[in-house]
Enzyme design. Sequence first.
Site, PDB file in Angstrom:
ATOM      1  N   CYS A  31       0.821  -1.199   0.000  1.00 25.02           N
ATOM      2  CA  CYS A  31       0.000   0.000   0.000  1.00 25.02           C
ATOM      3  C   CYS A  31       0.854   1.248   0.000  1.00 25.02           C
ATOM      4  CB  CYS A  31      -0.909   0.005   1.236  1.00 25.02           C
ATOM      5  SG  CYS A  31      -1.839  -1.528   1.470  1.00 25.02           S
ATOM      6  N   SER A  78      11.860 -11.786  -5.412  1.00 26.40           N
ATOM      7  CA  SER A  78      13.075 -11.310  -6.048  1.00 26.40           C
ATOM      8  C   SER A  78      14.286 -11.590  -5.158  1.00 26.40           C
ATOM      9  CB  SER A  78      12.953  -9.803  -6.320  1.00 26.40           C
ATOM     10  OG  SER A  78      14.064  -9.313  -7.033  1.00 26.40           O
TER      11      SER A  78
END
Length: 609
Positions: free
Chosen positions: A2, A381
């Site tokens: 967010c 990642s």
Amino acid sequence: MCGICGWIDFHRDLGGPDARRELADMTATMAYRGPDDEGTWIDGPAALGHRRLAIIDIQGGRQPMTLLEDGRPALVLVYSGEVYNYRELRRRLANLGHRFDTSSDTEVVLHAHREWGHHDPSSAVSELNGMFAYALWDTVKRELLLIRDRLGIKPLYYYPTEHGVLFGSEPKAILANGLAERAMDAEGLRRTVCSVADPGNTVFRGMREVRPGHIVRVTRDGIQQMSYWQLTDSGHTDDVPTTVRRVRELLEDTIQRQLIADVPLCTLLSGGLDSSAMTALAARFSGERIRSFALDFIGYTENFTPSPMCPTPDGPYVQEVAKFADTDHTDITLSADELMDPGVRSGILHARDLPFTLGNVDSSLYLLFRAIRQHSTVALSGESADELFGGYSGFHDPAYVQADTFPWFCSIDIARQSLDPGLVEKLDFPGYLDEQYRRALSEVPALTGPASADPHERRMREVSYLFLTRYLPRLLDRKDRLSMALGLEVRVPYCDHRLVEYVFGTPWAHKTFDRREKSLLRAATADLLPASVVQRVKSVYPPIQDPTYDRMLRTHFTALLNDRNAAVAPLLSVDGSRALLNATDNIRWVEHILTIQDFLTDYNVSLTV
């Protein structure tokens, strides 16, 4: 994931129409970080805003979220990030009598602070395993807490004002409020030029970052900063086989925690050891076939030119891993024209808010994320593996290790050539870098045990600390901004604080026991990977090798130098800058100057140097 923002003013009721309008403007700047929902909460001196990217409990996790006591809000939270152990914490809190209305991790954070953080907020934050940045308003104490995760995976900025503070996930949220100044002074320009993370210097005068592992407390009496976590010496006593097993255990647990999501998830695969091991573990523990994505350029593998930093192309290794781990794999192939697209370059600048760039490496990552977002909302990642396990040449090249400065290349010599000589003298880049270096060294925890007698072990402890605290934050910030600009949440398993604590405390001799880089990670995951990947030499994130890209950049740069009204012109030595056009290895600094020009213009920044 967010975007959050807010405003505290202890001398004003922020419920009026003007203040509400400013909060709405601040919140609107976070829309791309949170495209799924929006909310604000205002009461007296406190105004909080939130934009939501729904990942867990799609229906129930709306924010700002309140914890009620006697029918009134006691705590109000705006939160960005993920707490991966929220299910365990929820069970513990439920056993202590807490009742929950949602299945979101946000509500768990609220109750954790009520149960464990009432007197000392660090007691609550220390329970959290994850990546997070949040603001917690206590309506009774009239106190705001700004809290950031241990390694700084999620960004959080603040701007002290005369009677309180402004804050936001990104500078743009703060700059949307009229109280914030758009100015860059000498300190900001030093940070812009030098390749070192400095949380006390955000480029914009007066604005600061919440430091990783820190809490900022804002009350009527002022602003205080406190640490709740730092790297320490663990007194590591495990032998190499035990250390390898423990690394594998931590990786398996971390990957499993970070696979939890109520939306599509994938991995970023480069064919290197870090991303391949992560992808293989994700494929093993995922309940469904894992998706993987890789970056490529038109004609890259066929026309590849090896270099010391990039000795092999990624493509063949990516395909091997995808087949070996049985992933649902997609290559995203880009061209030089796409990287130079003005819309892409503008999107990157406005994602980062700051005049930092890695040039075409940023552009390709942005375009990769844009393509991935069409299929997935969450991606895993491999950031931090090189800094943690010792992957870079800065860990192994004696010239870097023994240098009495940061063990990576800093571009100040090129900068001094291209900037105005009087400005260069005033800014004293070598002095600034040395000050930052000495400050970082003063923080390094002393080595204990038998290894402390070895000067090389002591130096490698310093090198490891420098990479984790002054180099890694720049990569994490880049990864967050470019992904969240497109509504993509990127998780970084190698940043799990338990793994970081354990490996950081491990002797350098363990980390290089096979006389190669990343020995521990290689040994811990070799059984998951093709032999070619296990033996592959470290290769950096691939830059484009198409000469068309350099030619287009030089054309843009020549036009800039011919524009006497350019915003960046007062900073430059025209003759020194023109000399950059004749050197093939200065192209990144050319891009840096172009980025500074766009930043000063687009953000209407005044220079006060």
